[in-house]
Design a protein around this motif. Structure first.
Motif, PDB file in Angstrom:
ATOM      1  N   SER A 143       0.854  -1.193   0.000  1.00  0.00           N
ATOM      2  CA  SER A 143       0.000   0.000   0.000  1.00  0.00           C
ATOM      3  C   SER A 143       0.885   1.236   0.000  1.00  0.00           C
ATOM      4  CB  SER A 143      -0.897  -0.012   1.239  1.00  0.00           C
ATOM      5  OG  SER A 143      -1.593   1.206   1.375  1.00  0.00           O
ATOM      6  N   LEU A 157      -7.799  -3.325 -12.605  1.00  0.00           N
ATOM      7  CA  LEU A 157      -8.127  -2.645 -11.362  1.00  0.00           C
ATOM      8  C   LEU A 157      -9.122  -3.464 -10.553  1.00  0.00           C
ATOM      9  CD1 LEU A 157      -8.474   1.099 -12.439  1.00  0.00           C
ATOM     10  CD2 LEU A 157      -6.576   0.007 -11.235  1.00  0.00           C
ATOM     11  N   LYS A 178     -10.113  -2.041  -7.652  1.00  0.00           N
ATOM     12  CA  LYS A 178     -10.934  -0.975  -7.086  1.00  0.00           C
ATOM     13  C   LYS A 178     -10.426   0.377  -7.556  1.00  0.00           C
ATOM     14  CE  LYS A 178     -12.687   0.771  -2.637  1.00  0.00           C
ATOM     15  NZ  LYS A 178     -12.664   0.599  -1.158  1.00  0.00           N
ATOM     16  N   GLU A 179     -11.341   1.257  -7.884  1.00  0.00           N
ATOM     17  CA  GLU A 179     -10.978   2.637  -8.236  1.00  0.00           C
ATOM     18  C   GLU A 179     -11.967   3.582  -7.577  1.00  0.00           C
ATOM     19  OE1 GLU A 179     -10.571   5.701 -12.058  1.00  0.00           O
ATOM     20  OE2 GLU A 179     -10.946   3.563 -12.404  1.00  0.00           O
ATOM     21  N   LEU A 220      -8.078   6.491  -4.878  1.00  0.00           N
ATOM     22  CA  LEU A 220      -7.332   5.241  -4.755  1.00  0.00           C
ATOM     23  C   LEU A 220      -7.463   4.364  -5.991  1.00  0.00           C
ATOM     24  CD1 LEU A 220      -6.974   2.875  -1.774  1.00  0.00           C
ATOM     25  CD2 LEU A 220      -8.128   1.977  -3.807  1.00  0.00           C
ATOM     26  N   PHE A 221      -6.343   3.764  -6.390  1.00  0.00           N
ATOM     27  CA  PHE A 221      -6.298   2.667  -7.345  1.00  0.00           C
ATOM     28  C   PHE A 221      -5.815   1.428  -6.604  1.00  0.00           C
ATOM     29  CE2 PHE A 221      -5.471   5.765 -10.950  1.00  0.00           C
ATOM     30  CZ  PHE A 221      -6.656   5.483 -11.616  1.00  0.00           C
ATOM     31  N   ARG A 222      -6.572   0.314  -6.683  1.00  0.00           N
ATOM     32  CA  ARG A 222      -6.045  -0.957  -6.181  1.00  0.00           C
ATOM     33  C   ARG A 222      -6.007  -1.941  -7.338  1.00  0.00           C
ATOM     34  NH1 ARG A 222      -8.953  -2.484  -1.371  1.00  0.00           N
ATOM     35  NH2 ARG A 222     -10.437  -3.705  -2.599  1.00  0.00           N
ATOM     36  N   SER A 282      -1.718  -4.621  -4.736  1.00  0.00           N
ATOM     37  CA  SER A 282      -1.026  -3.359  -4.442  1.00  0.00           C
ATOM     38  C   SER A 282      -1.936  -2.176  -4.758  1.00  0.00           C
ATOM     39  CB  SER A 282       0.264  -3.257  -5.259  1.00  0.00           C
ATOM     40  OG  SER A 282       1.213  -4.196  -4.814  1.00  0.00           O
ATOM     41  N   SER A 283      -1.689  -1.060  -4.062  1.00  0.00           N
ATOM     42  CA  SER A 283      -2.533   0.113  -4.280  1.00  0.00           C
ATOM     43  C   SER A 283      -1.738   1.395  -4.169  1.00  0.00           C
ATOM     44  CB  SER A 283      -3.683   0.131  -3.266  1.00  0.00           C
ATOM     45  OG  SER A 283      -3.179   0.252  -1.945  1.00  0.00           O
ATOM     46  N   ALA A 333      -2.665   5.659  -3.376  1.00  0.00           N
ATOM     47  CA  ALA A 333      -3.737   6.556  -2.948  1.00  0.00           C
ATOM     48  C   ALA A 333      -3.160   7.937  -2.704  1.00  0.00           C
ATOM     49  CB  ALA A 333      -4.413   6.034  -1.687  1.00  0.00           C
TER      50      ALA A 333
END
Length: 500
Positions: free
Chosen positions: A83, A116, A118-119, A123-125, A130-131, A133
């Motif tokens: 992170s 991705l 999550k966006e 934040l990009f995960r 890995s992410s 933010a």
């Protein structure tokens, strides 16, 4: 022929190669490839050591953009889920950094662009776990609830509560890497405290201080006109720093535009430039030039045990004891003018403070005591009277009350005592408070504006102690210069071991 995927993997493994292929917006607003400057290359090399970095810099060196690129590269290239977080002082600054992350991601070649998971707006995960933010300080409260593997803290000096931000950041990192970068503002600001701690080796952990002077930036140069002749200061800078005439001309134009104080803050050539005194400081560098410095006093220190036959004076600035402002006690020796005892706490109650004052006064030969009678001072005075204490400083039967005029008088007389080195030894916290006092109006006393904490409690206690000292009867036999130096020498037999 090299396999395209293999070539992309080799680029991804090398931060210099990878960052050099990212697109960024230059100062003119055009999209260009990220061309690393000398300073930025040095920052990358130090980043790769894994140390915590504190980057003290001139303005507009692109360090924030560089750190954004490095965190993005680290999240993308890490074999393990990590992170990476950029923490900014304002919401719009965080939004700007996240736009950089967004541009980096959507500009990646498809072969190495992870999906991705999550966006959000900050934040990009990636599907690797890995992410990256970018969040503002207003949203840092949850930082402690999870582990951050890599944190970039941008522009430390401009947070509302820098000490709390830094503490939360270190807690969230739990030993992982932190990068702090900022332009500084003045002596005693958050960057000064951090830089000073690193230089003294008093900061736990593995830290590296990085300083980037203005003259290492190629663009900070301008063709000097024919006939331009450097003055004595310019000639000295050419000799000391190796400046060119064109760099000196650029400096000359910038100073004409914004003044020397602001130039030294925003475009420092040395760390000393960053933290030099400004023109509106009440206690200037020349005033404090001969001051002997002793280490910061965390809570209490007996600098010198009482000596029979010497008179002492006590000054006390009183606070509530609930963790905000500090209650401070200074005991001054009439012979040397120097502090022999210092106490500082923001957790002692006024009642307990009164007991401590009575004890210290008795220890130092019933030292006359000046307690500021404003606010919580009334409580302390009443408690002292209840304890039977009667060795107060009074004028016409009245305790000292701090007013605009009495405060000006106190500072003027204290400054004169410091100038003539009657008071010749002070601890680092008190010196920082002195240097943070700014004159905002010629008819008013200086105010604490340039310290990270905003406190000036030690200075008030010191000033009150000196006011009290002025009312003591003159000593019958002043010390000789040799005797004075012996008393100020911490290795002489009169002095106890210094202890915090």
């Amino acid at each position: 022929m090299t396999d395209p995927m293999e070539r992309l993997k080799n680029i991804l493994a090398d931060p210099f190669e990878f960052i050099g292929r990212l697109w960024i917006k230059n100062k003119q607003g055009a999209m260009v490839k990220f061309k690393l400057s000398v300073q930025q290359r040095k920052a990358v090399q130090l980043f790769l050591t894994g140390k915590n970095l504190v980057i003290l810099k001139a303005r507009q060196l692109g360090i924030t953009t560089l750190m954004t690129a490095l965190l993005f590269w680290k999240a993308l290239s890490s074999p393990d889920p990590i992170s990476c977080v950029s923490l900014l002082h304002k919401r719009d600054a965080a939004d700007e950094v996240f736009l950089k992350y967004k541009g980096f991601y959507y500009g990646l070649p498809g072969l190495i662009k992870p999906s991705l998971d999550k966006e959000t707006s900050s934040l990009f995960r990636f599907d690797t776990g890995s992410s990256v933010a970018a969040v503002s300080a207003a949203g840092h409260a949850g930082l402690r609830s999870y582990t951050v593997n890599l944190l970039h803290l941008s522009e430390l000096c401009f947070y509302d509560d820098p000490a709390e931000i830094l503490s939360n950041a270190l807690s969230a990192l739990n030993g992982n890497q932190l990068v702090v970068e900022s332009t500084a503002t003045a002596y005693g600001d958050p960057m000064h405290e951090l830089v000073d701690s690193i230089q003294r080796g008093s900061l736990p952990g593995n830290w590296e201080l990085v300083f980037f002077p203005w003259y290492e930036q190629e663009e900070y140069s301008s063709p000097a006109p024919t006939g331009f002749v450097p003055d004595a200061v310019g000639a000295a800078l050419i000799e000391k720093l190796g400046l060119t005439i064109d760099q000196l001309w650029w400096r000359h134009c910038k100073i004409a535009e914004q003044g020397l104080d602001k130039f030294n803050t925003e475009y420092p050539a040395t760390i000393e430039d960053v933290f030099s005194q400004k023109g509106d400081c009440y206690y200037s560098d020349p005033d404090l030039a001969n001051m002997k410095r002793i280490p910061a006093i965390a809570k209490e220190r007996y600098i010198e045990q009482p000596i029979k036959g010497i008179n002492y004076a006590i000054g006390v600035d009183v606070a509530s004891g609930i963790g905000k402002d500090y209650s401070s006690i200074f005991v001054l020796s009439q012979k040397t003018g120097d502090p022999v005892y210092v106490y500082r706490s923001n957790l002692i109650s006024p009642t307990e403070l009164a007991k401590l004052i009575a004890h210290i006064s008795a220890l130092y030969g019933r030292a006359k005591t000046l307690v500021e009678s404003n606010n919580w001072g009334h409580t302390v005075i009443n408690e002292l009277e209840h304890l039977g204490f009667n060795n107060f400083y009074k004028v016409n039967g009245k305790h000292w009350e701090t007013t605009s005029s009495s405060k000006v008088q106190m500072h003027e007389q204290l400054k004169e005592a410091i100038r003539r080195t009657y008071i010749g030894v002070l601890d680092e916290i008190t010196l920082t408070e002195l240097k943070g006092l700014v004159v905002t109006n010629s008819s008013r006393a200086p105010e604490s504006q340039r310290t990270a904490s905003g406190h000036g409690d030690n200075v008030i206690a010191l000033g009150l102690a000196y006011q009290c000292l002025l009312t003591l009867p003159k000593p019958s036999a002043p010390l000789s210069v040799w005797e004075l130096n012996q008393l100020r020498n911490k290795s002489n037999p009169y002095n106890s071991t210094w202890r915090s």
